[in-house]
Motif scaffolding. Sequence first.
Motif, short mmCIF file in Angstrom:
data_model
loop_
_atom_site.label_atom_id
_atom_site.label_comp_id
_atom_site.label_asym_id
_atom_site.label_seq_id
_atom_site.Cartn_x
_atom_site.Cartn_y
_atom_site.Cartn_z
N PRO A 205 4.29 38.37 38.13
CA PRO A 205 2.82 38.29 38.02
C PRO A 205 2.40 37.39 36.86
N TYR A 206 1.24 36.79 36.97
CA TYR A 206 0.77 35.93 35.87
C TYR A 206 -0.74 35.79 35.94
N PRO A 207 -1.35 35.41 34.81
CA PRO A 207 -2.80 35.21 34.81
C PRO A 207 -3.17 33.84 35.35
N PHE A 226 -5.16 38.47 36.17
CA PHE A 226 -3.82 38.48 36.77
C PHE A 226 -3.80 38.37 38.29
N ARG A 227 -2.75 37.69 38.76
CA ARG A 227 -2.43 37.66 40.17
C ARG A 227 -1.12 38.38 40.37
N PRO A 228 -0.97 39.09 41.48
CA PRO A 228 0.34 39.65 41.79
C PRO A 228 1.34 38.51 42.02
N ILE A 231 4.92 33.92 46.34
CA ILE A 231 5.51 32.63 46.70
C ILE A 231 4.57 32.01 47.73
N HIS A 232 4.23 30.74 47.50
CA HIS A 232 3.36 30.03 48.45
C HIS A 232 4.21 29.38 49.54
N LEU A 233 3.68 29.35 50.75
CA LEU A 233 4.35 28.69 51.87
C LEU A 233 3.35 27.93 52.72
#
Length: 290
Positions: A205-207, A226-228, A231-233
């Motif tokens: 997780p990161y802001p 924050f975002r959980p 992974i982007h696809l």
Amino acid sequence: ATANTNGTASHKFDPNFTHNVIEAMGPKTSPRMREVMSCLIKHVHDFAREVELTVDEWMLGVELLNEAGKMSDHKRNEGQLVCDVIGLESLVDEITFKKAADAVDAPTASAILGPFFRHDAPVLENESSIIQTPVEDGEIVYMHGTVTDHKTKKPIVGATVDAWQASTNGLYEQQDDEQAEHNLRGKFKTDENGHYGFYCLKPTPYPVPFDGPAGKILQLLDRHPFRPAHIHLIVQHENYKPLTTQIFNSQDEYLQNDSVFAVKDSLIVDFVPLNGNPKASLELNYPVIL
Ligand code: MBD
Ligand code: FE
């Protein structure tokens, strides 16, 4: 305001004002432009009337937009991030792809693109790694799966799986001078069995960046950035509608309160321990349906 019957300007709200602004559009405007802008003007006017927006408040909004513009370049899309923290990118994704997701034999659900995609990610061989800049504190995942057709259930050969993720310090490669160009990005082609596979980091997780207007909004609204972990696809094949999505770790503490509202239940996955592969400690088998 229009003149009233005794010739002086009306101090009352002209009930035709919004209508007049909309009707100022000329005949060369396209039908879709007319439709979208009529509705936008109507709602923006109604919004201002409803909250009785003051000049100072309106100017704060203008300054926020200007600031977002000034901050933005090819590495930072602050306007998009402002939209993200008020849920607009997720709403537009929902509107655009809802039909597909509602189908019985539904393809994999979509999720928002976000501001850190790059078109020019390297094309890599299956079974290689997107990690160019190693990290001390990361776990390595072998991510793999088959891309299939939602109707025929058959594997799709030659589909492109474009993946990208942030490093364990919460930064995408273009935000961080310590990471190699294109670190944690790669495009893979499915083989004759529809299979793709690569090594990546277990996402953490990161802001979202909160040093600009998006952060200001979060702060004013008493929200965290924050975002959980995700992974982007983007998965594409010439015969199918391209899929833009994100996958999320089931163990994440921010699944219920993603700062950009992108989580969908069907996109939550389990990373499972992997034994006997010296290159990875976790495995993610992720089938993609187009
Ligand atoms: C991200 O990493 C992201 O994926 C989105 C959608 C918004 C901000 C940061
Ligand atoms: Fe992201």
